[in-house]
Design an enzyme around this catalytic site. Sequence first.
Site, PDB file in Angstrom:
ATOM      1  N   ASP A  63      12.408 -29.420  -8.764  1.00  0.00           N
ATOM      2  CA  ASP A  63      11.667 -29.818  -9.966  1.00  0.00           C
ATOM      3  C   ASP A  63      12.275 -29.121 -11.176  1.00  0.00           C
ATOM      4  O   ASP A  63      12.465 -27.903 -11.165  1.00  0.00           O
ATOM      5  CB  ASP A  63      10.196 -29.409  -9.778  1.00  0.00           C
ATOM      6  CG  ASP A  63       9.365 -29.662 -11.028  1.00  0.00           C
ATOM      7  OD1 ASP A  63       9.749 -30.547 -11.825  1.00  0.00           O
ATOM      8  OD2 ASP A  63       8.335 -28.969 -11.188  1.00  0.00           O
ATOM      9  N   ASP A  67       6.438 -30.047 -13.454  1.00  0.00           N
ATOM     10  CA  ASP A  67       5.244 -30.831 -13.108  1.00  0.00           C
ATOM     11  C   ASP A  67       4.952 -30.754 -11.601  1.00  0.00           C
ATOM     12  O   ASP A  67       4.040 -31.423 -11.106  1.00  0.00           O
ATOM     13  CB  ASP A  67       5.383 -32.298 -13.567  1.00  0.00           C
ATOM     14  CG  ASP A  67       6.486 -33.038 -12.835  1.00  0.00           C
ATOM     15  OD1 ASP A  67       7.265 -32.393 -12.086  1.00  0.00           O
ATOM     16  OD2 ASP A  67       6.580 -34.266 -13.007  1.00  0.00           O
ATOM     17  N   ASP A  71      12.792 -34.065  -9.137  1.00  0.00           N
ATOM     18  CA  ASP A  71      13.236 -35.131 -10.028  1.00  0.00           C
ATOM     19  C   ASP A  71      14.754 -35.292  -9.982  1.00  0.00           C
ATOM     20  O   ASP A  71      15.453 -34.510  -9.342  1.00  0.00           O
ATOM     21  CB  ASP A  71      12.746 -34.862 -11.461  1.00  0.00           C
ATOM     22  CG  ASP A  71      12.882 -33.389 -11.846  1.00  0.00           C
ATOM     23  OD1 ASP A  71      13.998 -32.847 -11.692  1.00  0.00           O
ATOM     24  OD2 ASP A  71      11.866 -32.769 -12.271  1.00  0.00           O
ATOM     25  N   ASP A 241      15.514 -50.330   4.294  1.00  0.00           N
ATOM     26  CA  ASP A 241      14.266 -49.909   4.909  1.00  0.00           C
ATOM     27  C   ASP A 241      13.707 -51.028   5.790  1.00  0.00           C
ATOM     28  O   ASP A 241      13.649 -52.180   5.377  1.00  0.00           O
ATOM     29  CB  ASP A 241      13.273 -49.593   3.779  1.00  0.00           C
ATOM     30  CG  ASP A 241      11.987 -48.988   4.278  1.00  0.00           C
ATOM     31  OD1 ASP A 241      12.045 -47.903   4.869  1.00  0.00           O
ATOM     32  OD2 ASP A 241      10.921 -49.595   4.056  1.00  0.00           O
ATOM     33  N   GLU A 295      17.768 -49.515   8.731  1.00  0.00           N
ATOM     34  CA  GLU A 295      16.768 -48.822   9.543  1.00  0.00           C
ATOM     35  C   GLU A 295      16.163 -49.860  10.480  1.00  0.00           C
ATOM     36  O   GLU A 295      15.456 -50.773  10.042  1.00  0.00           O
ATOM     37  CB  GLU A 295      15.689 -48.220   8.642  1.00  0.00           C
ATOM     38  CG  GLU A 295      14.771 -47.310   9.441  1.00  0.00           C
ATOM     39  CD  GLU A 295      13.342 -47.345   8.986  1.00  0.00           C
ATOM     40  OE1 GLU A 295      12.644 -46.344   9.144  1.00  0.00           O
ATOM     41  OE2 GLU A 295      12.900 -48.394   8.458  1.00  0.00           O
TER      42      GLU A 295
HETATM   43  O1  ISL Z   1       7.559 -43.373  10.812  1.00  0.00           O
HETATM   44  C1  ISL Z   1       7.144 -44.308  11.412  1.00  0.00           C
HETATM   45  C2  ISL Z   1       6.052 -44.254  12.312  1.00  0.00           C
HETATM   46  O2  ISL Z   1       5.710 -42.987  12.634  1.00  0.00           O
HETATM   47  C3  ISL Z   1       7.744 -45.622  11.346  1.00  0.00           C
HETATM   48  O3  ISL Z   1       6.828 -46.577  11.725  1.00  0.00           O
HETATM   49  C4  ISL Z   1       8.183 -45.942   9.956  1.00  0.00           C
HETATM   50  O4  ISL Z   1       7.082 -46.330   9.235  1.00  0.00           O
HETATM   51  C5  ISL Z   1       9.205 -47.022  10.065  1.00  0.00           C
HETATM   52  O5  ISL Z   1      10.335 -46.408  10.609  1.00  0.00           O
HETATM   53  C6  ISL Z   1       9.544 -47.595   8.724  1.00  0.00           C
HETATM   54  O6  ISL Z   1       9.881 -46.563   7.844  1.00  0.00           O
HETATM   55  C7  ISL Z   1      10.239 -46.845   6.540  1.00  0.00           C
HETATM   56  O7  ISL Z   1       9.362 -47.753   5.921  1.00  0.00           O
HETATM   57  C8  ISL Z   1       8.021 -47.292   5.715  1.00  0.00           C
HETATM   58  C9  ISL Z   1       7.975 -45.916   5.058  1.00  0.00           C
HETATM   59  O8  ISL Z   1       6.671 -45.427   5.113  1.00  0.00           O
HETATM   60  C10 ISL Z   1       8.914 -44.950   5.723  1.00  0.00           C
HETATM   61  O9  ISL Z   1       8.899 -43.716   5.045  1.00  0.00           O
HETATM   62  C11 ISL Z   1      10.268 -45.573   5.730  1.00  0.00           C
HETATM   63  O10 ISL Z   1      11.268 -44.724   6.220  1.00  0.00           O
HETATM   64  C12 ISL Z   1       7.376 -48.321   4.843  1.00  0.00           C
HETATM   65  O11 ISL Z   1       8.187 -48.619   3.746  1.00  0.00           O
HETATM   66 CA    CA Z   2       9.544 -32.790 -12.098  1.00  0.00          CA
END
Ligand code: ISL
Ligand code: CA
Length: 598
Positions: A63, A67, A71, A241, A295
């Site tokens: 940070d 805050d 960042d 993701d 992922e």
């Molecule tokens: O961490 C999980 C369960 O314990 C997984 O289901 C995870 O949510 C999954 O791998 C998808 O993860 C990604 O998308 C999610 C987010 O919450 C995670 O941080 C991200 O890495 C939703 O966007």
């Molecule tokens: Ca900050």
Amino acid sequence: MSFITLRTGVAVALSSLMISLACPAVSAAPSVNQDILVQKESEYPAWWKEAVFYQIYPRSFKDTNDDGIGDIRGIIEKLDYLKSLGIDAIWINPHYDSPNTDNGYDISNYRQIMKEYGTMEDFDNLVAEMKKRNMRLMIDVVINHTSDQHPWFIQSKSDKNNPYRDYYFWRDGKDNQPPNNYPSFFGGSAWQKDAKSGQYYLHYFARQQPDLNWDNPKVREDLYAMLRFWLDKGVSGMRFDTVATYSKIPGFPNLTSEQQKNFAEQYTMGPNIHRYIQEMNRKVLSWYDVATAGEIFGVPLDRSSQFFDRRRHELNMAFMFDLIRLDRDSNERWRHKSWSLSQFRQIISKMDVTVGKYGWNTFFLDNHDNPRAVSHFGDDRPQWREASAKALATITLTQRATPFIYQGSELGMTNYPFRQLNEFDDIEVKGFWQDYVQSGKVTATEFLDNVRLTSRDNSRTPFQWNDTLNAGFTRGKPWFHINPNYVEINAEREETREDSVLNYYKKMIQLRHHIPALVYGAYQDLNPQDNTVYAYTRTLGNERYLVVVNFKEYPVRYTLPANDAIEEVVIDTQQQAAAPHSTSLSLSPWQAGVYKLR
Ligand code: ISL
Ligand code: CA
């Protein structure tokens, strides 16, 4: 895609062979031995295969404006620290504008920076400062869903006839119940009823994260334009993701009770998933020098290569979950199960085979969704913490996969000593609590005993820079607990201690940079059934390296395979390493090393 030159003469010759084969004039040449070709192609060099990546969770990194929230300026401030660690590329968790229901994974504006993180100018500075240092930036691409505050969703929700209605999945309920029995990853149903229209919308994650309708070509084109926007800014990596869930199963049939136990896998069974990723590759990714990692949570190992087999033109690498979740069930993801070294190493071998000749993998032992590596796979008790953290570093940096180091692992940061529910921040813990404790299925004690070990919050506590107030993370009030062990475990202290975990990481990263066999060499596990010593070789051409890790807190004698002997100790976590020519090693607790074989 551009490639950096390999260090060995052999490999340079191979890559020029590849270039000449790619040239049309050669296609008419007499047929070449396919087997040899395939073998050479697996050594096809790429910057993202050779790079060591570092994952930053910006909220908890540094940070700079008091805050209490990390960042972008904080990242810039620490680039030299990362450079001195040997890092080549950084993946940052979502940096976009967000109401932060799921810490940035709920995006309300794809082309704006999260207010707490700074401005677009800060972001452009980050890219420029990284470029100066010859480092690359990988951003997080969250396009399975948006925030419910995204203008598309606000429009979509406003009226059944709104042109954006079809950007999401709206369905009628059945007898005043959701359209089907899909559960959400964060607890409860995956459908949320909207009072205004009486219809339900789909959300695989929180109800504040409605799923985008990838079957709508307009959605895809809007997302592609957004990707180009960031790539044109000089971003050179994208982490997709939950990439396997973009395509939904037509008609939304109910899951059988068997399927419900592993609904994550079912959610990756959409029929168009590969068509969509290939389209995104053709229309966007292939036009840039960008490293892509998907992922693929939920995808079983035997289907995973479809996402990164380069003949399919989808993504470069994957984040698979088989290893990091080896001590969980797909069913009750908060519950901890025991695991063994033989399971651990057999998953690694299976991944290696799956990746095969045409793909590439990532290797990680923690991230923002999982507990701290040393608490999870090592031993975080004071006596063994450093030794086991170094052992895990040795493993991470010697796999045939691109290593991803999660912030703080290079210090051996540990899980947080959570005691009660209100100490957790994560929406996932709260969802599980509702489904399991409030429903009366398990007791609070049983739940907390498990979640303490498995919660995503363990890795989200702020980075421990030094032993001053708030571990040097902020001069304000930190957004989340600081682990009380920061007085002992912090970057400043480890910089000055010759035998610290941090200094060991630096050496291991250098080794990976200088020994091509550690990047490209064939992987072979020497004793897949063994639960004590993890030993494997990495072989490239005539060079063979042996990696040995004692997974026990007691001394063990390890005998090399017949006819093998150590020619040189490349690195060892103990002062008293093996003598040259030895055919066995006396390993102290958690000892690890890399040895060149004769
Ligand atoms: O961490 C999980 C369960 O314990 C997984 O289901 C995870 O949510 C999954 O791998 C998808 O993860 C990604 O998308 C999610 C987010 O919450 C995670 O941080 C991200 O890495 C939703 O966007
Ligand atoms: Ca900050």
